[in-house]
Design a protein around this motif. Structure first.
Motif, short mmCIF file in Angstrom:
data_model
loop_
_atom_site.label_atom_id
_atom_site.label_comp_id
_atom_site.label_asym_id
_atom_site.label_seq_id
_atom_site.Cartn_x
_atom_site.Cartn_y
_atom_site.Cartn_z
N ARG A 112 9.97 0.51 -12.94
CA ARG A 112 10.35 1.09 -11.61
C ARG A 112 10.38 0.18 -10.66
NH1 ARG A 112 6.84 6.53 -12.19
NH2 ARG A 112 7.35 7.03 -14.06
N LYS A 113 11.44 0.37 -9.64
CA LYS A 113 11.69 -0.75 -8.41
C LYS A 113 12.42 0.22 -7.43
CE LYS A 113 15.36 -2.93 -8.44
NZ LYS A 113 16.32 -4.07 -8.55
N SER A 114 12.37 -0.14 -6.32
CA SER A 114 13.04 0.34 -5.07
C SER A 114 13.71 -0.76 -4.28
CB SER A 114 12.16 1.15 -4.25
OG SER A 114 11.32 0.51 -3.47
N TRP A 115 14.52 -0.40 -3.55
CA TRP A 115 15.21 -1.49 -2.45
C TRP A 115 14.17 -1.85 -1.73
CZ3 TRP A 115 14.63 -1.14 2.82
CH2 TRP A 115 14.25 -0.13 3.31
N LEU A 116 13.01 -1.05 -1.16
CA LEU A 116 12.07 -1.56 -0.32
C LEU A 116 11.25 -2.70 -1.11
CD1 LEU A 116 10.52 -1.45 2.27
CD2 LEU A 116 9.36 0.47 1.49
N SER A 117 10.90 -2.60 -2.59
CA SER A 117 10.18 -3.48 -3.02
C SER A 117 10.93 -4.74 -3.28
CB SER A 117 9.65 -3.04 -4.27
OG SER A 117 10.66 -2.59 -5.31
N ASP A 118 12.31 -4.67 -3.39
CA ASP A 118 13.14 -5.78 -3.37
C ASP A 118 13.07 -6.40 -2.33
OD1 ASP A 118 14.07 -5.30 -6.12
OD2 ASP A 118 16.04 -4.83 -5.79
N ALA A 119 13.24 -5.71 -1.15
CA ALA A 119 12.92 -6.27 0.37
C ALA A 119 12.05 -7.33 0.38
CB ALA A 119 13.64 -5.30 1.17
N MET A 120 10.65 -6.37 0.30
CA MET A 120 9.32 -7.03 0.33
C MET A 120 9.34 -8.43 -0.53
SD MET A 120 6.69 -6.70 2.22
CE MET A 120 6.79 -8.56 2.55
N PHE B 289 0.77 -1.13 0.12
CA PHE B 289 -0.06 -0.02 -0.11
C PHE B 289 0.87 1.24 0.05
CE2 PHE B 289 -2.28 3.39 1.96
CZ PHE B 289 -3.62 3.29 1.55
N TYR B 290 1.92 1.27 0.76
CA TYR B 290 2.70 2.30 0.75
C TYR B 290 3.42 2.65 -0.56
CZ TYR B 290 6.93 5.25 1.78
OH TYR B 290 8.02 6.14 1.75
N SER C 8 3.81 6.62 -1.67
CA SER C 8 5.06 7.05 -2.27
C SER C 8 4.99 7.43 -3.54
CB SER C 8 6.05 5.72 -2.19
OG SER C 8 5.93 4.88 -3.31
N ASP C 9 5.82 8.04 -4.49
CA ASP C 9 5.47 8.46 -5.76
C ASP C 9 6.35 7.56 -6.69
OD1 ASP C 9 8.14 9.02 -5.02
OD2 ASP C 9 7.96 10.97 -5.63
N LEU C 10 6.73 6.28 -6.04
CA LEU C 10 7.46 5.54 -6.96
C LEU C 10 6.77 5.12 -8.39
CD1 LEU C 10 9.87 3.45 -7.35
CD2 LEU C 10 8.50 1.71 -6.10
N PHE C 11 5.53 4.93 -8.30
CA PHE C 11 4.81 4.77 -9.76
C PHE C 11 3.79 5.65 -10.14
CE2 PHE C 11 5.41 0.74 -7.26
CZ PHE C 11 6.20 0.10 -8.20
N SER C 12 4.17 7.03 -9.65
CA SER C 12 3.63 8.24 -9.83
C SER C 12 3.80 8.50 -11.53
CB SER C 12 3.71 9.56 -9.38
OG SER C 12 3.54 9.21 -7.83
N LYS C 13 2.75 8.84 -12.30
CA LYS C 13 3.04 8.94 -13.72
C LYS C 13 4.06 9.82 -14.14
CE LYS C 13 0.24 9.62 -17.79
NZ LYS C 13 -1.00 10.11 -18.42
N HIS C 14 4.35 11.07 -13.63
CA HIS C 14 5.52 12.00 -13.98
C HIS C 14 6.40 11.97 -12.95
CE1 HIS C 14 2.81 12.87 -17.23
NE2 HIS C 14 1.77 13.21 -16.67
#
Length: 263
Positions: free
Chosen positions: A92-100, A71-72, A77-83
């Motif tokens: 797009r990815k982040s260390w948090l998505s990798d960790a999860m 959800f976060y 977060s703006d990780l998947f915001s359009k612009h």
């Protein structure tokens, strides 16, 4: 498929998978200790019921963690915001998505090991299929760095798991006739409808609207994106049908009981 295994991934991936396995073991033991001290009926359960009781403890913990993190990343977060970024959403990815994803792989590995060891007491073939398919999809996204947005949508559906587990706990404790069982059943119905039916409709719409980006994924990933979500969606629909039948049955019994008391 190009595997992105840089310095950050070399730490995050193995550490998060190990953390997921350790989390399961720790919560399993914690559930056993807390339940034996504070729930009178726990010590009277047979060994297999105790094992499943503890197993559902770490299942609930993982579900809450996965739902909160998903959800976060998807909403807050703006990780998947359009612009927000120059890269396309599918990349797009982040260390948090990798960790999860790593923690979830650790959870599925631990849970799958228990299911196989005690088969079929902790779940039948449908659980093996579900866990195997989930591990395949998560591993593919983790290794390639592609499609994190869709895996996070699917992980958010774990938000319904605590209601499923509470229903099992109440049933085992002989509390099927209580208001808590009824309210939990309604919450499960609504939660499943939103998180596992409507959300998948949104996922398919998102796939359609961003199909030009999806087509840039490597062949195995591309065909997996097109096949795995529909299969999971079909399983969710079949389980939802069972939930609906169970809720109708419970509501009828509640109505009948109320009528008898009135008479």
């Amino acid at each position: 498929m190009d595997v992105s295994f840089g310095p950050e991934e070399q730490i995050v991936w193995p550490a998060s998978v190990l953390a997921g396995i350790i989390m399961c073991a720790a919560v399993y033991d914690l559930t056993r200790e807390v339940s034996s001290r504070f729930f009178k009926g726990y010590n009277g359960l047979n060994e297999m019921h105790k094992i499943e009781w503890n197993n559902r403890g770490f299942s609930t913990f993982h579900a809450l963690a996965a739902a909160v993190v998903s959800f976060y990343l998807l909403v807050i977060s703006d990780l998947f915001s359009k612009h927000a970024y120059n890269t396309i959403i599918i990349d797009r990815k982040s260390w948090l998505s990798d960790a999860m994803f790593g923690v979830s792989l650790g959870y599925f590995l631990a849970d799958l090991a228990m299911i196989l060891w005690y088969f079929p007491h902790l779940g039948g073939k449908e659980y093996l299929f579900h866990h195997g398919l989930s591990m395949y999809a998560i591993s593919l996204a983790l290794l390639s760095g592609k499609g994190h947005v869709y895996i996070l949508m699917v992980l958010f559906t774990e938000a319904t798991t605590p209601f499923v587990n509470l229903r099992w706990y109440l049933d085992l404790a002989g509390r099927k006739g209580t208001k808590l069982y009824l309210y939990n059943g309604v919450a499960l119905f609504v939660g499943w409808l939103v998180a596992r039916i409507i959300l998948f409709v949104y996922l398919f719409a998102h796939l359609y609207l961003h199909f030009d980006q999806v087509r840039t994924v490597f062949p195995v990933g591309f065909y997996s994106v097109l096949t795995v979500p529909p299969v999971l969606s079909l399983m969710n629909l079949l389980w939802f049908w069972k939930i609906c039948k169970g809720m109708v049955k419970t509501l009828r019994k509640t109505k009948q009981s109320a009528t008898v008391k009135t008479d």
